[in-house]
Design an enzyme around this catalytic site. Sequence first.
Site, PDB file in Angstrom:
ATOM      1  N   PRO A   1      36.300  36.819 110.960  1.00 43.14           N
ATOM      2  CA  PRO A   1      36.133  36.804 112.413  1.00 43.14           C
ATOM      3  C   PRO A   1      37.001  37.878 113.062  1.00 43.14           C
ATOM      4  O   PRO A   1      38.133  38.098 112.639  1.00 43.14           O
ATOM      5  CB  PRO A   1      36.614  35.407 112.812  1.00 43.14           C
ATOM      6  CG  PRO A   1      37.547  34.997 111.725  1.00 43.14           C
ATOM      7  CD  PRO A   1      37.095  35.684 110.461  1.00 43.14           C
TER       8      PRO A   1
ATOM      9  N   CYS B   1      34.946  59.661 135.720  1.00 45.33           N
ATOM     10  CA  CYS B   1      33.942  60.489 136.384  1.00 45.33           C
ATOM     11  C   CYS B   1      32.565  60.302 135.771  1.00 45.33           C
ATOM     12  O   CYS B   1      32.065  61.180 135.065  1.00 45.33           O
ATOM     13  CB  CYS B   1      34.376  61.936 136.350  1.00 45.33           C
ATOM     14  SG  CYS B   1      35.810  62.148 137.402  1.00 45.33           S
TER      15      CYS B   1
END
Length: 439
Positions: free
Chosen positions: A294, A364
């Site tokens: 996991p 951006c």
Amino acid sequence: MSINQNIKPISTKINERGNLEIGGCDITEIANKYSTPLYIMDEQTLRGIAREYKKAFSRLENVNMMFASKALMVSAIAKILSEEGFGFDVVSGGELYTVKNANVNMKNITFNGNNKTTDELNMALDYGVGRISVDNFLELALLNEIAKSKNITQKILLRITPGIECHTHEYIQTGHLDSKFGFDLTQIDEAIELISDEYKNLELTGLHAHIGSQIFETQVYYDEIGVILKEIKRIKDKFGIELYEINAGGGLGVTYTTDDCPPSVETVANVIIDSIEKHCEKYNLKKPVLYIEPGRSIVATAGVTLYTIGSSKQVPNGRKYIAVDGGMADNPRPSMYGAKYFAQIANYKEENIPEKVTVAGRFCESGDILIKDIELNNPQEGDLLCVFNTGAYGYSMSSNYNCVLKPAMVLVNSSQSDIIVERQTYEQLVQNDVIPDRI
Ligand code: LLP
């Protein structure tokens, strides 16, 4: 309730000052001390889920929990999970180096990956890693050669594609047949023949599969174990070899928002154990040693990201955007996978004025949106925004896009906070840059 079914770290509360508190630490004080953006990991949640896993699988005599390092590989986290009895699944020299840095016992490491380099395989053997999960024919030949040159017999598993489809994002599905990972079931016999006849420095102990990530179903685990054990039975009948290790990979989902309903750790463990018991009886096999890997479910819920709200923009007749001081470089999951997150204002607000806004990052790109259309309490410039469930695949997939520095990471527990990753500096940003003399 299992920890992976929580959106927030288990120690989260609103304190007497009306501020968000995690691990006994007032989040506004944490922001003052360490600045934002900031990753925060709650130790109690982390140890809690690790213990849940241990308990849920304790019915099996032979089980090894291997934390999938790719979800979050930081030395202090590795140390904690190692203390909790976890080994590690690593997929690169960098992950190997980091677990070594945390003094993890190398016997408890499985090295995975579909294109490990010669250098990485050399490093793994020199470190003495417990298992290498071999992914393809090229790696088999290469690893045998390296093991031979070092006079070592390396224990290996074969990574297989079990042909199981689970309903998760296409990019994080791996167990279906058209996958870049592992041996197709039709290629296993050839691999076994090569190992028994030619590759004398490899010792095959078992099979490894991983069916995908952020999984909410349980039947897929039952089926996966069924496919692996059926192969082991077939190999036993054909070659007279009884493989004794199976690695079921990772994949258990977490609750990013209230739309997510992952099963508990206990439920999945019971399904896996039942499948092992039923199929071993059906095929008359000894119960194998189980490995599970996991990643997300171990670290996601323990982690939050703290931002400061800056500018905002109301689109005429449209959305209201509020921008935070981080975004897609510290958490690329929303822009990459369309992943959804839950957040709340962390500082005290006198009044309750819910407002639907879209949380934008500072990078951006128009796609740098962290959360679309979430209701927050009167978000204003200077407020702190806590985004929950960011412990997995946030820092580990972070970048320096726009040359923005990577945030620090702080571990909180019992009203104490400690830096576990320093905030990056501008000097570090250019430390590998070289300006050649001739220019
Ligand atoms: N074992 C293997 C062989 C894996 O490939 C993975 C994940 C795991 C274990 C751990 O799976 P988990 O328990 O974390 O689901 N970047 C994506 C997730 C990619 C998962 C890749 N392999 C995301 O942010 O959703």
